[in-house]
Structures are given as C-alpha cells and as structure tokens.
Motif scaffolding. Structure first.
Motif, PDB file in Angstrom:
ATOM      1  N   PRO A 212       0.837  -1.213   0.000  1.00 18.23           N
ATOM      2  CA  PRO A 212       0.000   0.000   0.000  1.00 18.23           C
ATOM      3  C   PRO A 212       0.867   1.257   0.000  1.00 18.23           C
ATOM      4  CG  PRO A 212       0.000  -1.039   2.172  1.00 18.23           C
ATOM      5  CD  PRO A 212       0.752  -1.946   1.265  1.00 18.23           C
ATOM      6  N   ARG A 213       0.307   2.347  -0.431  1.00 20.48           N
ATOM      7  CA  ARG A 213       1.042   3.614  -0.488  1.00 20.48           C
ATOM      8  C   ARG A 213       0.979   4.363   0.835  1.00 20.48           C
ATOM      9  NH1 ARG A 213       2.361   5.066  -5.828  1.00 20.48           N
ATOM     10  NH2 ARG A 213       1.375   3.699  -7.315  1.00 20.48           N
ATOM     11  N   THR A 214       0.098   3.963   1.723  1.00 20.46           N
ATOM     12  CA  THR A 214      -0.017   4.586   3.039  1.00 20.46           C
ATOM     13  C   THR A 214       0.054   3.503   4.109  1.00 20.46           C
ATOM     14  OG1 THR A 214      -2.416   4.430   3.040  1.00 20.46           O
ATOM     15  CG2 THR A 214      -1.472   6.462   2.174  1.00 20.46           C
ATOM     16  N   ILE A 215       0.273   3.910   5.341  1.00 17.34           N
ATOM     17  CA  ILE A 215       0.316   2.967   6.454  1.00 17.34           C
ATOM     18  C   ILE A 215      -1.107   2.468   6.710  1.00 17.34           C
ATOM     19  CG2 ILE A 215       0.803   2.698   8.918  1.00 17.34           C
ATOM     20  CD1 ILE A 215       2.880   4.934   8.612  1.00 17.34           C
ATOM     21  N   PRO A 216      -1.330   1.159   6.779  1.00 14.01           N
ATOM     22  CA  PRO A 216      -2.668   0.658   7.089  1.00 14.01           C
ATOM     23  C   PRO A 216      -3.168   1.247   8.410  1.00 14.01           C
ATOM     24  CG  PRO A 216      -1.264  -1.126   6.344  1.00 14.01           C
ATOM     25  CD  PRO A 216      -0.382   0.077   6.524  1.00 14.01           C
ATOM     26  N   PHE A 217      -4.453   1.560   8.454  1.00 11.56           N
ATOM     27  CA  PHE A 217      -5.025   2.290   9.585  1.00 11.56           C
ATOM     28  C   PHE A 217      -4.777   1.594  10.920  1.00 11.56           C
ATOM     29  CE2 PHE A 217      -8.551   3.375  12.456  1.00 11.56           C
ATOM     30  CZ  PHE A 217      -8.302   4.729  12.589  1.00 11.56           C
TER      31      PHE A 217
ATOM     32  N   LEU B 298       1.114   2.135  16.199  1.00 11.65           N
ATOM     33  CA  LEU B 298       2.318   2.960  16.314  1.00 11.65           C
ATOM     34  C   LEU B 298       2.042   4.238  17.103  1.00 11.65           C
ATOM     35  CD1 LEU B 298       3.782   2.594  12.708  1.00 11.65           C
ATOM     36  CD2 LEU B 298       4.561   1.466  14.803  1.00 11.65           C
ATOM     37  N   GLU B 299       0.880   4.829  16.898  1.00 10.49           N
ATOM     38  CA  GLU B 299       0.520   6.031  17.643  1.00 10.49           C
ATOM     39  C   GLU B 299       0.370   5.735  19.136  1.00 10.49           C
ATOM     40  OE1 GLU B 299      -2.925   7.405  15.513  1.00 10.49           O
ATOM     41  OE2 GLU B 299      -1.704   8.609  14.142  1.00 10.49           O
TER      42      GLU B 299
END
Length: 64
Positions: free
Chosen positions: A5-10, A16-17
């Motif tokens: 994917p082009r973004t971090i999976p939700f 991570l947050e």
C-alpha cells in the motif's frame, strides 16, 4: 504478488501512535514487537533470510 500500500494501514498506524503516547519513549524492542505482532496478525510471513546484527563474541570460551 500483492502490491504494497502507499499509506500505512489504519490499524497499524493506530498501534504505532499508541506507542508514542507512552510516558517514556518506547525502546527499539517495543517498536519491533509491535511491528512483529502486526505482521503476524495479518499473516505476513518472514523471508527465508533476514539480515542480523553480529553477535558479541563469547568471552567465556576463552576462560575455559
């Protein structure tokens, strides 16, 4: 082969947050554990060979 994917999976981004909300900064081991758990949950298998850090020499062999 599935494309990355082009973004971090939700759900991964949320994990991570959560680490960043800790009172003290998470260690590299904490971060790696979070990453590994996410990969395992989503059944992402490890490659056959992964680069590894060199192990420290065993000085006990010199004593015996």
């Amino acid at each position: 082969m599935t494309e990355w994917p082009r973004t971090i999976p939700f759900d991964f981004k949320c994990k991570l947050e959560q680490l960043q909300e800790w009172r003290s900064k998470p260690s590299l081991q904490d971060e790696w554990t979070t990453i590994r758990e996410w990969l395992t949950k989503h059944e992402v298998s490890a490659p056959d060979v992964l680069p590894r850090e060199s192990e420290l020499p065993n000085h006990w062999d010199d004593i015996v």
